[in-house]
Design a protein around this motif. Structure first.
Motif, short mmCIF file in Angstrom:
data_model
loop_
_atom_site.label_atom_id
_atom_site.label_comp_id
_atom_site.label_asym_id
_atom_site.label_seq_id
_atom_site.Cartn_x
_atom_site.Cartn_y
_atom_site.Cartn_z
N GLU A 147 0.84 -1.19 0.00
CA GLU A 147 0.00 0.00 0.00
C GLU A 147 0.88 1.25 0.00
OE1 GLU A 147 -3.09 -0.03 -0.49
OE2 GLU A 147 -3.55 -2.16 -0.18
N SER A 149 1.35 3.83 2.02
CA SER A 149 2.02 4.28 3.25
C SER A 149 2.14 3.14 4.24
CB SER A 149 1.23 5.43 3.88
OG SER A 149 1.13 6.53 3.00
N ALA A 151 1.81 0.82 7.47
CA ALA A 151 0.72 0.62 8.41
C ALA A 151 0.88 -0.74 9.06
CB ALA A 151 -0.64 0.72 7.71
N GLY A 152 0.32 -0.88 10.26
CA GLY A 152 0.41 -2.16 10.96
C GLY A 152 1.85 -2.56 11.17
N ARG A 502 2.44 6.89 17.46
CA ARG A 502 2.04 5.91 16.45
C ARG A 502 1.66 4.57 17.06
NH1 ARG A 502 7.47 6.37 13.16
NH2 ARG A 502 8.20 6.34 15.29
N TRP A 503 1.11 3.69 16.19
CA TRP A 503 0.75 2.35 16.64
C TRP A 503 1.90 1.75 17.41
CZ3 TRP A 503 2.76 -2.56 15.49
CH2 TRP A 503 1.98 -3.63 15.93
N GLN A 545 5.95 2.82 12.37
CA GLN A 545 4.88 2.98 13.34
C GLN A 545 4.96 1.98 14.50
OE1 GLN A 545 4.52 2.14 10.19
NE2 GLN A 545 3.78 0.03 10.24
#
Length: 594
Positions: A147, A149, A151-152, A502-503, A545
Motif C-alpha cells: 500500500e 504508506s 501501516a500495521g 504511532r501504533w 509505526q
C-alpha cells in the motif's frame, strides 16, 4: 571493507556513490533505448540507498515499479573484470556500453557477471533497470508494504539497488567461490573451492592461521571443483559468542610454483545442533537469548546508513545481554554477518517471504533462497535456517496440499544444501517437519507464559489443543519428538510516554520503569521454565509505526542497557549448569529472608 568479507580481494573498485537515476512509470525505457547509456538521466541518486529513503537523495516513497540507474567508470587493469551487485530489488537487467550482460530475479540475493567482453576503450557506461512489482503479493518482499504508506507491521518499500555495487579485477583463471564446513568435534574443516577458467596444472594452496600462529600451510591438486578436508593441529580454536575465535585463511591458485590468484577468507570452528530438547553449540547445551531486529533505519530503510552502523548494531545487541539475533524478513548485508562472526553473536538466517501462494512464486522463492543459503553458508554466526515465517506465502496449509508440500520441500532442500544446521520449517505456528518447534506468543502477562510453558503437560496442551497465537502450532501430521521448544516472538512492549504516538505494539506501558518491570516479568517466566530452550524478544528498535523496541529508531536505549543485560543473563532452568546457579541463588535469597 570489502563487501563480501569471506572472499576478499585487494584489486577492487567501489561503485557506490552518485549514479544518474530515473523513474519509468510508463515502462518506456526499453523501447526508448535507455539501455544504450548514451544520454544521462534527469535525477541523481546515492547508491546503495533505495530511492524511497532520504539517504538516497531522491526520497520519493510513492509507488514506482520501474527505475533506471546509469554511471560511468574507468576499467581497472586485469585479464577479466567482474561486476558485482549485493542486492537489487526485485528484477534486474544490466547493460555495459549498450551490451546486455546480466539479468537476475531476487531482491535479497547477490549476483555478479564477467563484463570483459563488453568493455570499450576509455570510459565505460553501466546501466541498470530494476523492476519491483508493487502489487505482486507472490513476490518475496519481507515487510515491504504494497500500500502507499506504512501501516500495521508493514514498512516503506525498498526498490532497486540497496546493497553495494563493486568491480573486481581477476586473472584468466580465478577462485570464484569458497565454502567452509567446519567440525569442532573432529578438529577439521572441509574447504570447497570453485575455479573459473582453465584449471590444467593448478594446485590450491591453503594457509590457515590464528593471530601469528600458522595452523596449516598445504597444497592440493585442483581438478574442477575441489573438496578437501583439512585436519587442524592441537589447540582450542572453537568459536562461540563468549570466545569468537576466527581462523583466517589465505587461499591461492598455484601453477608451476607461481601464484595465479589469491583471496582471503575466514571461518569459525564450531558445531551446532539439537539434542534432547535443547540447542547445542560445540556439544554443550546453550539457551538462546535472541532479539528480533528489523534491520531498518529511518533515513536509509533496509540499507544500512554506513558500515559503522552495521558494527554498532551488533555491539548494541551484545551490550543488552542477548547472545543472538533474528533479523526478521530480511537477508542482511554480509558485513553485518562479519561483525556477528567477529564479535560473537549467533544469527538465525531468515528469508524475506511472499504473502500469497503461486506456482510461479514457488520457483522464484526457491531459487532465491538457495542463492541466500549458498552466500551465507560459511558464516559461523549463522546457527539455524528459517525459510518461512508464520505461513507467509503459504496461507492455506490446511486446505491446499501443494502448499504443504512446498513447506516440506523447503525444509528438506535446505538440509540437502547444508547438512550442518537445524532448519525451522515455519516459524511461529503450523509446523511441518521441523528441527525446532517455535511459538509466537504475545501474551501480555508473565503468568500466562508460565501457565503455558511451565510444565511438560502445559506445553503439550499449548502446542496441541490450545492456540497461543492465531493458528495452531503444528499441522495434523507433524509430530513433536525431542525437538527444542522456543518462544521466538513475544513481548512487543511499547514505551510511549506521550499520548497520540504511532501504533505501538502488543502491550503499552507507561514509561521506562514500567517497561523494565514488564520485560523482566516476561523473560523471567521463560528462563524459569525447564521446558523452554530459548526465546526471541520483539524487538530491538522502534521501526516506523512500530514503537515496541528496546531502543528508539535512532538506536537510543529506552531503559538502562545494564538493567536489560541483567535480565537477559538470568540463569535458564532448562540448561543444567545455569539451573544449578538458579537453585543456588534461590537458596541464598531464602537464607537472607528475601
Amino acid at each position: 571493507m570489502y563487501p563480501r568479507p569471506q572472499l576478499t580481494r585487494e584489486n577492487w573498485q567501489d561503485l557506490c556513490g552518485e549514479w544518474e537515476f530515473a523513474h519509468d512509470d510508463k515502462d518506456a525505457g526499453v523501447r526508448a533505448g535507455w539501455w544504450r547509456g548514451d544520454r544521462p538521466f534527469e535525477k541523481v541518486i546515492t547508491v546503495p540507498f533505495p530511492p524511497e529513503s532520504a539517504a538516497s537523495g531522491v526520497h520519493d516513497p510513492a509507488p514506482h515499479p520501474i527505475v533506471w540507474y546509469r554511471r560511468t567508470f574507468g576499467a581497472p587493469e586485469g585479464d577479466r573484470l567482474l561486476l558485482h551487485f549485493g542486492a537489487v530489488d526485485y528484477r534486474a537487467r544490466v547493460w555495459v556500453n549498450g551490451t546486455e550482460v546480466a539479468s537476475h530475479v531476487g531482491g535479497h540475493s547477490p549476483f555478479h557477471v564477467d563484463i570483459t567482453h563488453a568493455l570499450v576503450p576509455g570510459e565505460q557506461v553501466v546501466v541498470v533497470r530494476a523492476e519491483d512489482a508493487v502489487r505482486d503479493l507472490t513476490q518475496p518482499r519481507g515487510k515491504q508494504f504494497w500500500e502507499p504508506s506504512p501501516a500495521g507491521i508493514w514498512y516503506h518499500r525498498t526498490t532497486g539497488i540497496w546493497q553495494p555495487v563493486w568491480l573486481t579485477s581477476v586473472p584468466e583463471t580465478y577462485l570464484a567461490e569458497l565454502e567452509w564446513t567446519p567440525s569442532a568435534v573432529r578438529k577439521s574443516v572441509t574447504v570447497r573451492a570453485n575455479v573459473d577458467g582453465p584449471d590444467v596444472g593448478l594446485a590450491l594452496r591453503v594457509r590457515l592461521s590464528v593471530g601469528d600462529r600458522v595452523l596449516v600451510d598445504d597444497q592440493y591438486t585442483v581438478d574442477g571443483e575441489l573438496n578437501r578436508t583439512i585436519t587442524l593441529p592441537q589447540g582450542d580454536f572453537r568459536w562461540s559468542p563468549a570466545n569468537p575465535t576466527l581462523i583466517d585463511a589465505t587461499v591461492s591458485l598455484v601453477r608451476d610454483g607461481e601464484e595465479v590468484d589469491t583471496v582471503r577468507s575466514y571461518f569459525g570452528l564450531r558445531d551446532v545442533g539439537v539434542r534432547d530438547g535443547r540447542f547445542t553449540l560445540n556439544g554443550e547445551r546453550m539457551f538462546l537469548r535472541l532479539v528480533l531486529a528489523q534491520g531498518y533505519w529511518p533515513e536509509s530503510h533496509l540499507a544500512a546508513p554506513s558500515e559503522d552502523a552495521l558494527r554498532r548494531e551488533v555491539e548494541l545487541i551484545k551490550e543488552l545481554g542477548f547472545n543472538g539475533v533474528r533479523v526478521h524478513q530480511k537477508v542482511e548485508d554480509p558485513r553485518f554477518l562479519y561483525w556477528c562472526d567477529r564479535l560473537g553473536l549467533v544469527v538465525w538466517g531468515e528469508m524475506a517471504n511472499a504473502y500469497e501462494y503461486s506456482v510461479d512464486g514457488v520457483a522464484r522463492f526457491t531459487a532465491e533462497w538457495l542463492e541466500v543459503v549458498r552466500r551465507d553458508v560459511s558464516h559461523p554466526s549463522i546457527v539455524t535456517w528459517l525459510p518461512v515465517n508464520e505461513s507467509w506465502g503459504v496461507p492455506a496449509l490446511w486446505d491446499d496440499p501443494r502448499q504443504r508440500h512446498f513447506l516440506e520441500s523447503l525444509y528438506h532442500l535446505t538440509h540437502a544444501v547444508d547438512g550442518t544446521r537445524p532448519v525451522i520449517s515455519n516459524d511461529g505456528w503450523e509446523h511441518g517437519t521441523s528441527d525446532i518447534w517455535t511459538v509466537h506468543d504475545y501474551s501480555p502477562a508473565a503468568d500466562d507464559l508460565t501457565a503455558r510453558y511451565g510444565t511438560a503437560d502445559a506445553v503439550d496442551a499449548a502446542v496441541g489443543r490450545d492456540w497461543p497465537g492465531p493458528r495452531r502450532v503444528h499441522l495434523d501430521d507433524a509430530v513433536r519428538g525431542d525437538q527444542p521448544l522456543m518462544i521466538t516472538e513475544f513481548g512487543g512492549l511499547s514505551y510511549t510516554p506521550e499520548a497520540g504516538e504511532r501504533w505501538a505494539g502488543y502491550r503499552t506501558v507507561g514509561g521506562a520503569a514500567d517497561l523494565l518491570a514488564a520485560y523482566e516479568g516476561l523473560v523471567t517466566a521463560l528462563v524459569g521454565s525447564e521446558q523452554v530452550a530459548g526465546f526471541c524478544y520483539t524487538q530491538l528498535t522502534d521501526t516506523e509505526q512500530e514503537t515496541n523496541g528496546l531502543l528508539t529508531e535512532d538506536r537510543v536505549p529506552k531503559v538502562d542497557p545494564a538493567e536489560i543485560r541483567r535480565v537477559n543473563t538470568l540463569p535458564a532452568a532448562s540448561v543444567p549448569p545455569e539451573r544449578l546457579n538458579l537453585l543456588i541463588e534461590e537458596a541464598q535469597r531464602k537464607s537472607r529472608g528475601e
